[in-house]
Design a protein around this motif. Structure first.
Motif, PDB file in Angstrom:
ATOM      1  N   GLY A 204       0.818  -1.203   0.000  1.00 40.40           N
ATOM      2  CA  GLY A 204       0.000   0.000   0.000  1.00 40.40           C
ATOM      3  C   GLY A 204       0.850   1.251   0.000  1.00 40.40           C
ATOM      4  O   GLY A 204       0.583   2.195   0.747  1.00 40.40           O
ATOM      5  N   CYS A 205       1.842   1.296  -0.877  1.00 42.20           N
ATOM      6  CA  CYS A 205       2.821   2.385  -0.871  1.00 42.20           C
ATOM      7  C   CYS A 205       2.341   3.584  -1.681  1.00 42.20           C
ATOM      8  O   CYS A 205       2.009   3.447  -2.863  1.00 42.20           O
ATOM      9  CB  CYS A 205       4.138   1.878  -1.448  1.00 42.20           C
ATOM     10  SG  CYS A 205       5.485   3.083  -1.355  1.00 42.20           S
ATOM     11  N   PRO A 206       2.330   4.771  -1.095  1.00 42.89           N
ATOM     12  CA  PRO A 206       2.079   5.977  -1.893  1.00 42.89           C
ATOM     13  C   PRO A 206       3.283   6.281  -2.776  1.00 42.89           C
ATOM     14  O   PRO A 206       4.336   5.654  -2.644  1.00 42.89           O
ATOM     15  CB  PRO A 206       1.867   7.061  -0.832  1.00 42.89           C
ATOM     16  CG  PRO A 206       2.550   6.552   0.388  1.00 42.89           C
ATOM     17  CD  PRO A 206       2.504   5.056   0.338  1.00 42.89           C
ATOM     18  N   LYS A 207       3.124   7.247  -3.665  1.00 42.13           N
ATOM     19  CA  LYS A 207       4.215   7.602  -4.581  1.00 42.13           C
ATOM     20  C   LYS A 207       5.227   8.484  -3.842  1.00 42.13           C
ATOM     21  O   LYS A 207       4.899   9.606  -3.468  1.00 42.13           O
ATOM     22  CB  LYS A 207       3.644   8.323  -5.807  1.00 42.13           C
ATOM     23  CG  LYS A 207       2.800   7.409  -6.693  1.00 42.13           C
ATOM     24  CD  LYS A 207       2.212   8.126  -7.895  1.00 42.13           C
ATOM     25  CE  LYS A 207       0.969   8.900  -7.538  1.00 42.13           C
ATOM     26  NZ  LYS A 207       0.258   9.441  -8.718  1.00 42.13           N
ATOM     27  N   PRO A 208       6.454   7.996  -3.655  1.00 35.75           N
ATOM     28  CA  PRO A 208       7.385   8.716  -2.781  1.00 35.75           C
ATOM     29  C   PRO A 208       8.234   9.782  -3.452  1.00 35.75           C
ATOM     30  O   PRO A 208       8.817  10.618  -2.756  1.00 35.75           O
ATOM     31  CB  PRO A 208       8.282   7.594  -2.248  1.00 35.75           C
ATOM     32  CG  PRO A 208       8.294   6.584  -3.348  1.00 35.75           C
ATOM     33  CD  PRO A 208       6.948   6.666  -4.011  1.00 35.75           C
ATOM     34  N   GLY A 209       8.342   9.744  -4.796  1.00 38.35           N
ATOM     35  CA  GLY A 209       9.231  10.713  -5.410  1.00 38.35           C
ATOM     36  C   GLY A 209       9.159  10.725  -6.923  1.00 38.35           C
ATOM     37  O   GLY A 209       8.216  10.205  -7.527  1.00 38.35           O
ATOM     38  N   PHE A 210      10.194  11.312  -7.516  1.00 40.21           N
ATOM     39  CA  PHE A 210      10.237  11.549  -8.955  1.00 40.21           C
ATOM     40  C   PHE A 210      11.117  10.502  -9.644  1.00 40.21           C
ATOM     41  O   PHE A 210      11.529   9.512  -9.048  1.00 40.21           O
ATOM     42  CB  PHE A 210      10.776  12.953  -9.234  1.00 40.21           C
ATOM     43  CG  PHE A 210       9.963  14.083  -8.668  1.00 40.21           C
ATOM     44  CD1 PHE A 210       8.690  13.877  -8.133  1.00 40.21           C
ATOM     45  CD2 PHE A 210      10.469  15.375  -8.662  1.00 40.21           C
ATOM     46  CE1 PHE A 210       7.942  14.925  -7.616  1.00 40.21           C
ATOM     47  CE2 PHE A 210       9.728  16.433  -8.149  1.00 40.21           C
ATOM     48  CZ  PHE A 210       8.477  16.209  -7.623  1.00 40.21           C
ATOM     49  N   LEU A 211      11.394  10.734 -10.907  1.00 43.50           N
ATOM     50  CA  LEU A 211      12.123   9.777 -11.730  1.00 43.50           C
ATOM     51  C   LEU A 211      13.509   9.471 -11.179  1.00 43.50           C
ATOM     52  O   LEU A 211      13.967   8.325 -11.226  1.00 43.50           O
ATOM     53  CB  LEU A 211      12.245  10.309 -13.156  1.00 43.50           C
ATOM     54  CG  LEU A 211      13.007   9.429 -14.155  1.00 43.50           C
ATOM     55  CD1 LEU A 211      12.332   8.077 -14.304  1.00 43.50           C
ATOM     56  CD2 LEU A 211      13.118  10.139 -15.506  1.00 43.50           C
ATOM     57  N   ARG A 212      14.197  10.468 -10.662  1.00 45.27           N
ATOM     58  CA  ARG A 212      15.547  10.234 -10.151  1.00 45.27           C
ATOM     59  C   ARG A 212      15.547   9.162  -9.073  1.00 45.27           C
ATOM     60  O   ARG A 212      16.457   8.316  -9.022  1.00 45.27           O
ATOM     61  CB  ARG A 212      16.133  11.536  -9.617  1.00 45.27           C
ATOM     62  CG  ARG A 212      17.514  11.407  -8.984  1.00 45.27           C
ATOM     63  CD  ARG A 212      18.521  10.859  -9.974  1.00 45.27           C
ATOM     64  NE  ARG A 212      19.841  10.677  -9.363  1.00 45.27           N
ATOM     65  CZ  ARG A 212      20.728   9.791  -9.774  1.00 45.27           C
ATOM     66  NH1 ARG A 212      20.465   9.002 -10.798  1.00 45.27           N
ATOM     67  NH2 ARG A 212      21.896   9.702  -9.173  1.00 45.27           N
ATOM     68  N   LEU A 213      14.550   9.163  -8.217  1.00 40.95           N
ATOM     69  CA  LEU A 213      14.445   8.146  -7.174  1.00 40.95           C
ATOM     70  C   LEU A 213      14.353   6.757  -7.794  1.00 40.95           C
ATOM     71  O   LEU A 213      15.013   5.808  -7.351  1.00 40.95           O
ATOM     72  CB  LEU A 213      13.231   8.422  -6.295  1.00 40.95           C
ATOM     73  CG  LEU A 213      13.002   7.454  -5.132  1.00 40.95           C
ATOM     74  CD1 LEU A 213      14.098   7.605  -4.091  1.00 40.95           C
ATOM     75  CD2 LEU A 213      11.631   7.697  -4.503  1.00 40.95           C
ATOM     76  N   SER A 214      13.545   6.618  -8.824  1.00 39.20           N
ATOM     77  CA  SER A 214      13.398   5.332  -9.503  1.00 39.20           C
ATOM     78  C   SER A 214      14.707   4.887 -10.137  1.00 39.20           C
ATOM     79  O   SER A 214      15.034   3.692 -10.147  1.00 39.20           O
ATOM     80  CB  SER A 214      12.302   5.417 -10.569  1.00 39.20           C
ATOM     81  OG  SER A 214      11.055   5.738  -9.987  1.00 39.20           O
TER      82      SER A 214
END
Length: 208
Positions: free
Chosen positions: A125-135
């Motif tokens: 149940g994870c919300p979106k934590p960040g932007f592309l750099r994080l991925s």
């Protein structure tokens, strides 16, 4: 078995009577409630008013190592890492549910950015934590992120390009466990017990 153990620990951390090898009760300045069991580092989801306040601080900040991240989820992670990493074993499995899932992802990314990636990140149940750099930082890391049915928490913060390009760092594994018939709440699909049941089902296991 890693994911089954992880989800059971994520449920157990909501029970204050659960024994842990190490426990941080969220009373330190970083405000993070987390625990260690064997080689699992477990982050608790939202319980206190301060937790819920962090959930709604959806404005992004630019972290020097992780890029754009959600302010409320990131709050306290650097301080917590400085405190915990020296005593944390090698190659931990980092996991969490809800707010705890976002923290698990960010903490795992911080380990990876510092050259010591976790063995795995398991999120429920994870919300979106960040932007592309994080991925991009997390690309070499084993991540399994679960979504139960229509769990709305996994869809926030909302994504608006170009200013708020929030994304999930990895495609989510879909579960299909219905809540109890009398539970019609907005967060009905988000309950951690449903994630326990769903992960056990998809791994052919039953609760012990």
């Amino acid at each position: 078995m890693i994911d089954i153990d992880a989800v059971r620990l994520c449920a157990a951390i909501y029970d204050p009577e659960t024994p842990w090898a190490s426990l941080w009760k969220g009373t330190d300045p970083d405000g993070i409630y987390a625990a260690v069991s064997a080689n699992y580092l477990v982050f608790r989801g939202s319980v206190t008013g301060a937790d819920w306040a962090r959930d709604f601080r959806a404005n992004p900040i630019m972290h020097p190592k992780l890029g754009g991240v959600e302010f409320g989820f990131m709050e306290g992670i650097d301080e917590f890492a400085n405190k915990v990493v020296p005593s944390l074993g090698d190659n931990p499995i980092v996991c969490g549910h809800s707010l705890g899932a976002a923290r698990a992802v960010l903490f795992g990314a911080l380990l990876a950015a510092n050259g010591k990636p976790p063995a795995a990140i398991v999120a429920f149940g994870c919300p979106k934590p960040g932007f592309l750099r994080l991925s991009e930082i997390l690309a070499p890391v084993s991540i399994r992120s679960y979504k139960n049915r229509f769990d709305p928490v996994t869809d926030v913060p909302l994504t608006f390009y170009p200013d708020l390009p929030y994304i999930q760092p990895r495609a989510q594994i879909q579960l299909d466990v219905k809540p109890a018939p009398d539970d019609f709440g907005f967060f009905a699909d988000h309950h951690v017990n449903l994630y326990v049941e769903g992960v056990e089902q998809c791994n052919g296991e039953k609760a012990q």
